[in-house]
Enzyme design. Structure first.
Site, PDB file in Angstrom:
ATOM      1  N   CYS A  63      -5.941  12.420   4.591  1.00 45.78           N
ATOM      2  CA  CYS A  63      -5.436  12.980   5.853  1.00 45.78           C
ATOM      3  C   CYS A  63      -3.922  13.171   5.816  1.00 45.78           C
ATOM      4  O   CYS A  63      -3.180  12.208   5.580  1.00 45.78           O
ATOM      5  CB  CYS A  63      -5.825  12.046   6.997  1.00 45.78           C
ATOM      6  SG  CYS A  63      -5.068  12.468   8.573  1.00 45.78           S
ATOM      7  N   TRP A  96     -15.289   8.417   9.744  1.00 42.94           N
ATOM      8  CA  TRP A  96     -14.636   7.648   8.679  1.00 42.94           C
ATOM      9  C   TRP A  96     -15.347   6.311   8.501  1.00 42.94           C
ATOM     10  O   TRP A  96     -15.613   5.618   9.473  1.00 42.94           O
ATOM     11  CB  TRP A  96     -13.176   7.376   9.016  1.00 42.94           C
ATOM     12  CG  TRP A  96     -12.284   8.575   9.107  1.00 42.94           C
ATOM     13  CD1 TRP A  96     -11.659   9.044  10.228  1.00 42.94           C
ATOM     14  CD2 TRP A  96     -11.882   9.439   8.028  1.00 42.94           C
ATOM     15  NE1 TRP A  96     -10.899  10.149   9.916  1.00 42.94           N
ATOM     16  CE2 TRP A  96     -11.020  10.415   8.578  1.00 42.94           C
ATOM     17  CE3 TRP A  96     -12.168   9.479   6.664  1.00 42.94           C
ATOM     18  CZ2 TRP A  96     -10.439  11.418   7.813  1.00 42.94           C
ATOM     19  CZ3 TRP A  96     -11.592  10.485   5.898  1.00 42.94           C
ATOM     20  CH2 TRP A  96     -10.741  11.430   6.469  1.00 42.94           C
ATOM     21  N   ARG A 130     -12.039  11.519  20.075  1.00 40.06           N
ATOM     22  CA  ARG A 130     -12.142  11.597  18.633  1.00 40.06           C
ATOM     23  C   ARG A 130     -11.643  10.304  17.995  1.00 40.06           C
ATOM     24  O   ARG A 130     -10.763   9.632  18.526  1.00 40.06           O
ATOM     25  CB  ARG A 130     -11.338  12.783  18.103  1.00 40.06           C
ATOM     26  CG  ARG A 130     -11.896  14.139  18.515  1.00 40.06           C
ATOM     27  CD  ARG A 130     -13.146  14.485  17.746  1.00 40.06           C
ATOM     28  NE  ARG A 130     -13.784  15.701  18.243  1.00 40.06           N
ATOM     29  CZ  ARG A 130     -14.961  16.161  17.810  1.00 40.06           C
ATOM     30  NH1 ARG A 130     -15.621  15.499  16.878  1.00 40.06           N
ATOM     31  NH2 ARG A 130     -15.462  17.262  18.316  1.00 40.06           N
ATOM     32  N   VAL A 131     -12.207   9.999  16.849  1.00 41.81           N
ATOM     33  CA  VAL A 131     -11.800   8.826  16.073  1.00 41.81           C
ATOM     34  C   VAL A 131     -10.996   9.325  14.884  1.00 41.81           C
ATOM     35  O   VAL A 131     -11.554   9.852  13.919  1.00 41.81           O
ATOM     36  CB  VAL A 131     -13.022   8.016  15.616  1.00 41.81           C
ATOM     37  CG1 VAL A 131     -12.614   6.906  14.656  1.00 41.81           C
ATOM     38  CG2 VAL A 131     -13.734   7.432  16.837  1.00 41.81           C
ATOM     39  N   THR A 132      -9.701   9.220  14.978  1.00 40.25           N
ATOM     40  CA  THR A 132      -8.797   9.784  13.979  1.00 40.25           C
ATOM     41  C   THR A 132      -7.980   8.681  13.314  1.00 40.25           C
ATOM     42  O   THR A 132      -7.894   7.551  13.807  1.00 40.25           O
ATOM     43  CB  THR A 132      -7.837  10.792  14.634  1.00 40.25           C
ATOM     44  OG1 THR A 132      -7.075  10.126  15.654  1.00 40.25           O
ATOM     45  CG2 THR A 132      -8.607  11.952  15.258  1.00 40.25           C
ATOM     46  N   VAL A 133      -7.402   9.014  12.195  1.00 40.72           N
ATOM     47  CA  VAL A 133      -6.412   8.173  11.536  1.00 40.72           C
ATOM     48  C   VAL A 133      -5.103   8.955  11.504  1.00 40.72           C
ATOM     49  O   VAL A 133      -5.128  10.194  11.535  1.00 40.72           O
ATOM     50  CB  VAL A 133      -6.857   7.803  10.097  1.00 40.72           C
ATOM     51  CG1 VAL A 133      -7.980   6.807  10.134  1.00 40.72           C
ATOM     52  CG2 VAL A 133      -7.257   9.041   9.295  1.00 40.72           C
ATOM     53  N   GLU A 148      -0.981   8.188  17.126  1.00 43.27           N
ATOM     54  CA  GLU A 148      -0.210   9.431  17.050  1.00 43.27           C
ATOM     55  C   GLU A 148       0.794   9.316  15.893  1.00 43.27           C
ATOM     56  O   GLU A 148       1.798   8.597  15.981  1.00 43.27           O
ATOM     57  CB  GLU A 148       0.518   9.690  18.365  1.00 43.27           C
ATOM     58  CG  GLU A 148       1.482  10.876  18.351  1.00 43.27           C
ATOM     59  CD  GLU A 148       0.878  12.142  17.759  1.00 43.27           C
ATOM     60  OE1 GLU A 148       1.412  12.625  16.734  1.00 43.27           O
ATOM     61  OE2 GLU A 148      -0.145  12.625  18.293  1.00 43.27           O
ATOM     62  N   SER A 149       0.539  10.040  14.821  1.00 44.19           N
ATOM     63  CA  SER A 149       1.333   9.886  13.603  1.00 44.19           C
ATOM     64  C   SER A 149       2.803  10.229  13.802  1.00 44.19           C
ATOM     65  O   SER A 149       3.683   9.580  13.225  1.00 44.19           O
ATOM     66  CB  SER A 149       0.750  10.750  12.484  1.00 44.19           C
ATOM     67  OG  SER A 149       0.858  12.136  12.796  1.00 44.19           O
ATOM     68  N   TYR A 195      -5.507  24.195   9.564  1.00 43.72           N
ATOM     69  CA  TYR A 195      -6.774  23.829  10.202  1.00 43.72           C
ATOM     70  C   TYR A 195      -7.260  24.952  11.119  1.00 43.72           C
ATOM     71  O   TYR A 195      -8.462  25.238  11.171  1.00 43.72           O
ATOM     72  CB  TYR A 195      -6.614  22.530  11.006  1.00 43.72           C
ATOM     73  CG  TYR A 195      -6.480  21.307  10.142  1.00 43.72           C
ATOM     74  CD1 TYR A 195      -7.603  20.585   9.742  1.00 43.72           C
ATOM     75  CD2 TYR A 195      -5.231  20.870   9.710  1.00 43.72           C
ATOM     76  CE1 TYR A 195      -7.481  19.465   8.943  1.00 43.72           C
ATOM     77  CE2 TYR A 195      -5.103  19.754   8.904  1.00 43.72           C
ATOM     78  CZ  TYR A 195      -6.231  19.052   8.528  1.00 43.72           C
ATOM     79  OH  TYR A 195      -6.109  17.944   7.718  1.00 43.72           O
TER      80      TYR A 195
END
Length: 324
Positions: A63, A96, A130-133, A148-149, A195
């Site tokens: 990611c 994931w 959503r399940v995000t990294v 939040e990156s 994307y």
């Protein structure tokens, strides 16, 4: 790629039909900040003070958003202070996972959970979204600080300086307005633009994304003909936010996401710039090309239904960059 609905996992892909074939990214919901003294940050609540060993980072090496946080963890000397778990590169009906049968997939080294969505429900049993990294976890309060990156890298940039003594500053105050302006264009047309191109389900949606994407690459190529970095001669967060897209472009975005007018290696200045950033000490170790290629080509079955992983050209990111 699914989501949680009131704490229950649902296998549901992005709804592009309701947006005219366009991919629309969901906003992150956990927006607390780690600060040096534990005071509240720009959003969220107080109580997250920088301390060695208190925080854990869940990432995917595939990611680009999670990759940002790994780079800042390295550049800011936080490896000994913030622990890490890396998910498996394959992301199927359960999202994931923490399976470990792939190089670099660590499992959940904190709780032994089987899926990333369980981290979310551990923090909030009724979470919907959503399940995000990346996921930045507080071991003390047993909750998610942030997913939040763009904000996590700013926490890493300064909050732990008193812990590590590392005062490198990738978000200098005098450059912040200029950085924000560049970040906005690069995020909309390139970081997220790949994307929007790759996940488009109509020709119109694809066209609306792909032309601005290459306009931005052309603009960057011209800018880098006269400047070493995005902020002239100073490397900042803008460069690292761009880098995680550039390093994935030729191996996956060019073919898999149909971003195929040019490759990064076809832009002399961008290609040299990408190699220079890759060769910054510690950065190459955060790049896992196997996870990157395997994830995109195997997980996105709506794009690549037979999950065939192409051999890809051999690209030498260690070649001399010639940029000083």
């Amino acid at each position: 790629m699914g989501l949680l609905v009131d704490g229950t996992w649902t296998d549901q892909w992005y709804d592009t039909k309701s947006h005219g074939g366009k991919f629309v990214r969901s906003a992150a919901q956990f927006r607390n900040w780690i600060t040096a003294d534990g005071s509240a940050g720009p959003s969220g609540k107080a109580g997250f003070q920088a301390a060695s060993g208190r925080y854990h980072l869940y990432v995917s090496y595939a990611c680009p958003w999670a990759h940002r946080t790994l780079i800042f963890r390295t550049l800011k000397g936080l490896e000994e202070h913030i622990t890490v778990s890396a998910v498996h590169p394959d992301m199927f009906s359960e999202g994931w996972t923490f399976e470990t049968d792939d190089h670099g997939a660590t499992g959940d080294t904190l709780y032994g959970l089987s899926h990333a969505h369980s981290v979310y429900t551990k923090a909030d049993p009724t979470y919907s979204g959503r399940v995000t990294v990346p996921i930045l976890w507080d071991k003390q309060q047993q909750t998610i600080v942030s997913n939040e990156s763009s904000e996590i890298i700013r926490m890493f940039n300064s909050a732990f300086d008193g812990v590590t003594g590392n005062t490198l500053d990738f978000w200098p105050e005098e450059e912040r307005d200029a950085i924000e302006e560049v970040n906005q264009r690069i995020y909309d047309t390139l970081n997220n633009g790949v994307y929007k191109s790759g996940f488009a389900t109509t020709q119109e949606a694809y066209d609306a994304a792909i032309y601005p994407l290459f306009d931005t690459l052309d603009w960057l190529e011209e800018h880098l003909s006269e400047n070493r970095y995005l902020m002239e001669d100073q490397i900042t967060e803008a460069d690292w936010r761009l880098f995680t897209t550039l390093i994935r472009f030729d191996p996956v975005y060019h073919l898999h996401f149909k971003c195929n007018r040019k490759r990064i290696v076809d832009y002399p200045n961008l290609w040299a710039y990408t190699r220079e950033l890759y060769q910054v000490p510690g950065v190459a170790e955060t790049v896992n090309f196997k996870h990157i290629v395997d994830h995109y080509l195997r997980s996105h079955t709506s794009i690549n239904p037979h999950q065939i992983v192409p051999i890809n050209p051999v690209i030498d990111y260690d070649a001399p960059h010639g940029r000083g």
